[in-house]
Design a protein around this motif. Structure first.
Motif, PDB file in Angstrom:
ATOM      1  N   LEU A   1       0.347  -2.247   4.588  1.00  0.00           N
ATOM      2  CA  LEU A   1      -0.211  -2.705   3.326  1.00  0.00           C
ATOM      3  C   LEU A   1       0.665  -3.804   2.754  1.00  0.00           C
ATOM      4  O   LEU A   1       1.874  -3.629   2.609  1.00  0.00           O
ATOM      5  CB  LEU A   1      -0.299  -1.534   2.342  1.00  0.00           C
ATOM      6  CG  LEU A   1      -1.079  -1.819   1.074  1.00  0.00           C
ATOM      7  CD1 LEU A   1      -2.544  -2.121   1.397  1.00  0.00           C
ATOM      8  CD2 LEU A   1      -1.016  -0.631   0.135  1.00  0.00           C
ATOM      9  N   VAL A   2       0.078  -4.941   2.495  1.00  0.00           N
ATOM     10  CA  VAL A   2       0.809  -6.041   1.898  1.00  0.00           C
ATOM     11  C   VAL A   2       0.579  -5.982   0.394  1.00  0.00           C
ATOM     12  O   VAL A   2      -0.555  -5.913  -0.059  1.00  0.00           O
ATOM     13  CB  VAL A   2       0.330  -7.396   2.459  1.00  0.00           C
ATOM     14  CG1 VAL A   2       1.061  -8.536   1.780  1.00  0.00           C
ATOM     15  CG2 VAL A   2       0.547  -7.445   3.958  1.00  0.00           C
ATOM     16  N   CYS A   3       1.672  -5.980  -0.357  1.00  0.00           N
ATOM     17  CA  CYS A   3       1.566  -5.923  -1.806  1.00  0.00           C
ATOM     18  C   CYS A   3       2.070  -7.239  -2.411  1.00  0.00           C
ATOM     19  O   CYS A   3       2.498  -8.132  -1.696  1.00  0.00           O
ATOM     20  CB  CYS A   3       2.365  -4.745  -2.345  1.00  0.00           C
ATOM     21  SG  CYS A   3       1.688  -3.150  -1.821  1.00  0.00           S
TER      22      CYS A   3
ATOM     23  N   ASP B   1       4.604  -0.070  -9.869  1.00  0.00           N
ATOM     24  CA  ASP B   1       4.031   1.070  -9.156  1.00  0.00           C
ATOM     25  C   ASP B   1       2.922   0.647  -8.198  1.00  0.00           C
ATOM     26  O   ASP B   1       2.929   0.987  -7.028  1.00  0.00           O
ATOM     27  CB  ASP B   1       3.500   2.118 -10.140  1.00  0.00           C
ATOM     28  CG  ASP B   1       4.641   2.749 -10.940  1.00  0.00           C
ATOM     29  OD1 ASP B   1       5.734   2.937 -10.364  1.00  0.00           O
ATOM     30  OD2 ASP B   1       4.445   3.017 -12.129  1.00  0.00           O
ATOM     31  N   SER B   2       1.965  -0.114  -8.712  1.00  0.00           N
ATOM     32  CA  SER B   2       0.840  -0.519  -7.861  1.00  0.00           C
ATOM     33  C   SER B   2       1.157  -1.768  -7.047  1.00  0.00           C
ATOM     34  O   SER B   2       0.462  -2.080  -6.090  1.00  0.00           O
ATOM     35  CB  SER B   2      -0.408  -0.756  -8.710  1.00  0.00           C
ATOM     36  OG  SER B   2      -0.198  -1.820  -9.620  1.00  0.00           O
ATOM     37  N   GLU B   3       2.224  -2.489  -7.431  1.00  0.00           N
ATOM     38  CA  GLU B   3       2.641  -3.712  -6.742  1.00  0.00           C
ATOM     39  C   GLU B   3       1.505  -4.710  -6.578  1.00  0.00           C
ATOM     40  O   GLU B   3       1.253  -5.223  -5.491  1.00  0.00           O
ATOM     41  CB  GLU B   3       3.232  -3.384  -5.363  1.00  0.00           C
ATOM     42  CG  GLU B   3       4.536  -2.622  -5.433  1.00  0.00           C
ATOM     43  CD  GLU B   3       5.160  -2.433  -4.059  1.00  0.00           C
ATOM     44  OE1 GLU B   3       6.036  -3.246  -3.701  1.00  0.00           O
ATOM     45  OE2 GLU B   3       4.755  -1.498  -3.341  1.00  0.00           O
TER      46      GLU B   3
ATOM     47  N   ALA C   1      -6.175  -4.040 -16.636  1.00  0.00           N
ATOM     48  CA  ALA C   1      -6.907  -4.616 -15.504  1.00  0.00           C
ATOM     49  C   ALA C   1      -5.935  -4.929 -14.372  1.00  0.00           C
ATOM     50  O   ALA C   1      -4.802  -5.345 -14.615  1.00  0.00           O
ATOM     51  CB  ALA C   1      -7.632  -5.887 -15.932  1.00  0.00           C
ATOM     52  N   ASP C   2      -6.385  -4.714 -13.141  1.00  0.00           N
ATOM     53  CA  ASP C   2      -5.582  -5.139 -12.000  1.00  0.00           C
ATOM     54  C   ASP C   2      -6.500  -5.510 -10.842  1.00  0.00           C
ATOM     55  O   ASP C   2      -7.689  -5.246 -10.873  1.00  0.00           O
ATOM     56  CB  ASP C   2      -4.554  -4.084 -11.591  1.00  0.00           C
ATOM     57  CG  ASP C   2      -5.187  -2.780 -11.108  1.00  0.00           C
ATOM     58  OD1 ASP C   2      -6.419  -2.730 -10.936  1.00  0.00           O
ATOM     59  OD2 ASP C   2      -4.440  -1.814 -10.901  1.00  0.00           O
ATOM     60  N   ILE C   3      -5.933  -6.154  -9.833  1.00  0.00           N
ATOM     61  CA  ILE C   3      -6.692  -6.591  -8.664  1.00  0.00           C
ATOM     62  C   ILE C   3      -6.045  -5.981  -7.429  1.00  0.00           C
ATOM     63  O   ILE C   3      -4.832  -6.052  -7.263  1.00  0.00           O
ATOM     64  CB  ILE C   3      -6.712  -8.131  -8.554  1.00  0.00           C
ATOM     65  CG1 ILE C   3      -7.334  -8.752  -9.803  1.00  0.00           C
ATOM     66  CG2 ILE C   3      -7.478  -8.570  -7.302  1.00  0.00           C
ATOM     67  CD1 ILE C   3      -7.303 -10.282  -9.812  1.00  0.00           C
TER      68      ILE C   3
END
Length: 97
Positions: free
Chosen positions: A12-14, A67-69, A77-79
């Motif tokens: 997983l790339v963050c 946390d979600s990176e 909101a996040d992507i």
């Protein structure tokens, strides 16, 4: 315990860093060391994103959540980082469709 590597699902790339640019663009640095300018316009749709589209000040307040990176805004909101990294479609999502 051994971790089984599944080549179909890459690591997983963050997101490591972000710098908002003009318009709805941002310079995004990923955890694999790659970086690029991304037009976020296609991803900023829906109730959470409308305030960001309407307010340049809110757009500019983007940050990387530890946390979600990934790209996150103060309104929650996040992507998804996969979406950013693969320009909308992770390569394995087409196979599942």
């Amino acid at each position: 315990h051994m971790f089984v590597q599944n080549d179909k699902y890459p690591d997983l790339v963050c997101v490591r860093a972000v710098k908002p640019l003009e318009g709805l663009r941002a310079y995004v640095v990923f955890t694999d060391g790659s970086a690029r300018d991304i037009d976020l316009d296609p991803y900023l749709h829906g109730p959470m994103f409308e305030p960001i589209r309407r307010s340049p000040k809110l757009f500019l307040s983007v940050y990387v959540d530890p946390d979600s990176e990934t790209l996150t805004w103060p309104n929650g909101a996040d992507i998804d980082p996969d979406v950013l990294y693969y320009n909308g479609m992770p390569p394995w999502s087409a196979e599942a469709a």
